[in-house]
Design an enzyme around this catalytic site. Structure first.
Site, PDB file in Angstrom:
ATOM      1  N   ARG A  82     -50.981-107.651  58.100  1.00  0.00           N
ATOM      2  CA  ARG A  82     -50.992-106.294  58.369  1.00  0.00           C
ATOM      3  C   ARG A  82     -49.235-105.959  58.283  1.00  0.00           C
ATOM      4  O   ARG A  82     -48.880-104.779  58.269  1.00  0.00           O
ATOM      5  CB  ARG A  82     -51.231-105.926  59.841  1.00  0.00           C
ATOM      6  CG  ARG A  82     -51.101-104.425  60.220  1.00  0.00           C
ATOM      7  CD  ARG A  82     -52.178-104.276  61.374  1.00  0.00           C
ATOM      8  NE  ARG A  82     -52.397-105.126  62.206  1.00  0.00           N
ATOM      9  CZ  ARG A  82     -51.599-105.450  63.336  1.00  0.00           C
ATOM     10  NH1 ARG A  82     -50.516-104.780  63.497  1.00  0.00           N
ATOM     11  NH2 ARG A  82     -52.135-106.533  64.184  1.00  0.00           N
TER      12      ARG A  82
ATOM     13  N   TYR B 255     -49.795 -78.786  53.018  1.00  0.00           N
ATOM     14  CA  TYR B 255     -51.019 -79.427  52.755  1.00  0.00           C
ATOM     15  C   TYR B 255     -51.956 -79.447  53.972  1.00  0.00           C
ATOM     16  O   TYR B 255     -51.238 -79.516  55.154  1.00  0.00           O
ATOM     17  CB  TYR B 255     -50.847 -81.153  52.237  1.00  0.00           C
ATOM     18  CG  TYR B 255     -52.162 -81.758  52.420  1.00  0.00           C
ATOM     19  CD1 TYR B 255     -53.086 -81.561  51.346  1.00  0.00           C
ATOM     20  CD2 TYR B 255     -52.463 -82.821  53.227  1.00  0.00           C
ATOM     21  CE1 TYR B 255     -54.203 -82.259  51.414  1.00  0.00           C
ATOM     22  CE2 TYR B 255     -53.666 -83.205  53.404  1.00  0.00           C
ATOM     23  CZ  TYR B 255     -54.422 -83.392  52.200  1.00  0.00           C
ATOM     24  OH  TYR B 255     -55.915 -83.800  52.378  1.00  0.00           O
TER      25      TYR B 255
ATOM     26  N   ASP C 285     -42.444 -83.806  51.142  1.00  0.00           N
ATOM     27  CA  ASP C 285     -43.853 -84.248  50.773  1.00  0.00           C
ATOM     28  C   ASP C 285     -43.836 -83.968  49.117  1.00  0.00           C
ATOM     29  O   ASP C 285     -43.903 -82.750  48.431  1.00  0.00           O
ATOM     30  CB  ASP C 285     -45.422 -83.521  51.142  1.00  0.00           C
ATOM     31  CG  ASP C 285     -46.398 -83.940  50.728  1.00  0.00           C
ATOM     32  OD1 ASP C 285     -46.650 -84.422  49.431  1.00  0.00           O
ATOM     33  OD2 ASP C 285     -47.225 -83.740  51.283  1.00  0.00           O
TER      34      ASP C 285
ATOM     35  N   LYS D 150     -53.136 -89.030  44.419  1.00  0.00           N
ATOM     36  CA  LYS D 150     -53.111 -87.881  43.509  1.00  0.00           C
ATOM     37  C   LYS D 150     -52.708 -88.336  42.177  1.00  0.00           C
ATOM     38  O   LYS D 150     -52.985 -89.178  41.430  1.00  0.00           O
ATOM     39  CB  LYS D 150     -52.341 -86.879  44.102  1.00  0.00           C
ATOM     40  CG  LYS D 150     -52.925 -86.253  45.514  1.00  0.00           C
ATOM     41  CD  LYS D 150     -54.215 -85.799  45.595  1.00  0.00           C
ATOM     42  CE  LYS D 150     -54.644 -85.884  46.700  1.00  0.00           C
ATOM     43  NZ  LYS D 150     -53.971 -85.137  47.958  1.00  0.00           N
TER      44      LYS D 150
HETATM   45  C1  LIG Z   1     -53.529 -85.191  49.190  1.00  0.00           C
HETATM   46  C2  LIG Z   1     -52.626 -84.802  49.874  1.00  0.00           C
HETATM   47  C3  LIG Z   1     -51.940 -85.223  50.979  1.00  0.00           C
HETATM   48  C4  LIG Z   1     -52.871 -86.412  52.094  1.00  0.00           C
HETATM   49  O1  LIG Z   1     -53.125 -87.475  51.003  1.00  0.00           O
HETATM   50  P1  LIG Z   1     -54.363 -88.366  51.210  1.00  0.00           P
HETATM   51  O2  LIG Z   1     -54.009 -89.476  50.193  1.00  0.00           O
HETATM   52  O3  LIG Z   1     -55.531 -87.736  50.868  1.00  0.00           O
HETATM   53  O4  LIG Z   1     -54.377 -88.974  52.487  1.00  0.00           O
HETATM   54  C5  LIG Z   1     -50.756 -84.979  51.699  1.00  0.00           C
HETATM   55  N1  LIG Z   1     -49.909 -84.011  50.853  1.00  0.00           N
HETATM   56  C6  LIG Z   1     -50.294 -83.437  49.869  1.00  0.00           C
HETATM   57  C7  LIG Z   1     -49.460 -82.417  49.072  1.00  0.00           C
HETATM   58  C8  LIG Z   1     -51.609 -83.781  49.180  1.00  0.00           C
HETATM   59  O5  LIG Z   1     -51.993 -83.159  48.179  1.00  0.00           O
END
Ligand SMILES: *Cc1c(COP(=O)(O)O)cnc(C)c1O
Length: 389
Positions: free
Chosen positions: A61, A114, A185, A210
């Protein structure tokens, strides 16, 4: 296992260009008979001797060599001076960063962040742990005014799903002057198109799920910083809250990243072409894409990004039922949430009840993949022409 080719913190040495780092990074040392690709290290614990050093591997972990291959490449892409931190998901990385807000502190975040980040912030606020101020991230003056009582400025640019572009250099500088911590982000842009640490951000987070992983088969996240104290706190949070990725997911993500540069190049070119054609389409009322010269975010994006990405939002003519029927009639595009994979996805965002009402009801978010542009266009054109205007 062979030794790692370079140990941190060699990430800052910008000797190789990003598209090469994506291919060459995170591999075993180039020794005779060494495997060309990294191994998946499946272990929950490590052999150790009596005394422990802070850097020792002790338990699965806390550290894993397969995470580190990915963390090394991500740090080099974001031009960070310390290895990135991989998380079980993008939202786990978001949660880790939000944990840096002191009890009762204030978080400023874009109203079109998001949806999971907004929901998490609202949950923390409902439990009395912090207060949230949402802002229109395109309104630089308003965001700066909100910084006075803030502890953390959260930024997303371009935003999801409205594709608004924040003035990153101005906002990050204003936050720094006021001693406000910042996190961007960077999921939509990827580090190939935007590197917020270079604009002064303290932390960058990614939903690796993504574009980075890129094949819609992995859920994974990451946080990146060049600040040793922040990294220690984030890593502590990751370990303590158990927000750690599986080694297989980390390996899959790095495997997907090998082709990131060609995927981003291709999908962004296609997105630009589709956005231009959609602008001329009689059944489309509005197209949002920062690459369009008339887009409100175009100049900012051109100044701070190395491209415009491959998410396009459109508001078709017709009501919700007509737009949903059009989406259902698509053959090449897949109706699904998420984005950044090789396959083109389309989604009416307001089908999620949590999506803010300032997002138009019929807005469709298009995540442009790497299929042939003409097949994507013909499919869209056909169903849009079927909408009764
Ligand atoms: C999908 C997404 C997240 C969250 O990510 P996960 O891998 O689904 O937990 C955060 N920020 C943005 C801009 C996203 O598109």
């Amino acid at each position: 296992m062979t030794a790692r080719p370079e140990t941190p913190p060699a990430h800052g040495s910008a000797d190789l260009r990003p598209d090469t780092v994506l291919v060459a990074g995170g591999r075993p040392a180039p020794e005779h008979d060494a495997p060309v690709g990294p191994s998946i290290v499946l272990t929950s614990t490590y052999r150790g001797s009596a005394g422990l050093d802070a850097e020792d591997r002790t338990y699965g972990r806390f550290s894993n060599p397969t995470w580190e291959d990915l963390e090394d490449v991500l740090a080099r892409l974001e031009r960070a001076e310390l290895p990135a931190l991989a998380y079980a998901s993008g939202l786990a990385a978001v949660a880790s960063v939000l944990s840096l807000v002191p009890a009762g502190g204030r978080l400023v975040l874009p109203r079109h962040s998001y949806q999971g980040s907004l929901a998490l912030a609202a949950d923390l606020e409902a439990r009395g742990l912090l207060t949230v101020r949402t802002v229109d991230v395109t309104d630089t003056e308003d965001v700066v005014a909100a910084l006075d009582a803030a502890d953390l400025l959260w930024l997303e640019s371009p935003t999801n799903p409205m594709l608004e572009v924040a003035d990153l250099p101005a906002l990050l500088a204003a936050a720094r002057e006021r001693g406000v911590l910042t996190c961007v982000d960077n999921t939509f842009a990827t580090p190939l198109l935007q590197r917020p640490l270079e604009h002064g951000a303290d932390i960058v987070v990614h939903s690796v799920t993504k574009y980075l992983a890129g094949h819609s088969d992995v859920v994974l996240g990451a946080a990146v910083t060049s600040d040793p104290a922040l990294r220690t706190r984030l890593k502590g949070h990751r370990s303590l809250h158990g927000a750690v990725p599986g080694p297989f997911e980390a390996w899959l993500a790095l495997r997907g990243m090998r082709t990131l540069a060609v995927r981003v190049e291709r999908s962004a070119a296609t997105a630009g072409e589709l956005a231009r054609r959609l602008q001329q389409h009689p059944a489309v009322r509005e197209v949002r894409y920062p690459g369009l010269p008339g887009d409100p975010g175009h100049e900012r994006a051109a100044a701070q990004m190395d491209g415009f990405g491959s998410i396009v939002a459109i508001v078709p003519a017709g009501d919700v039922a007509a737009v949903e029927a059009a989406v259902d009639a698509l053959r090449v595009w897949t109706p699904a949430t998420s984005l950044g994979g090789v396959e083109s996805l389309i989604e009416r965002r307001r089908r999620h009840h949590e999506e803010p009402p300032s997002v138009p009801e019929t807005l469709l978010r298009l995540s442009v993949g790497i299929e042939n542009v003409e097949d994507l266009w013909e499919d869209l054109d056909r169903v849009l022409c079927g909408i009764d205007r």
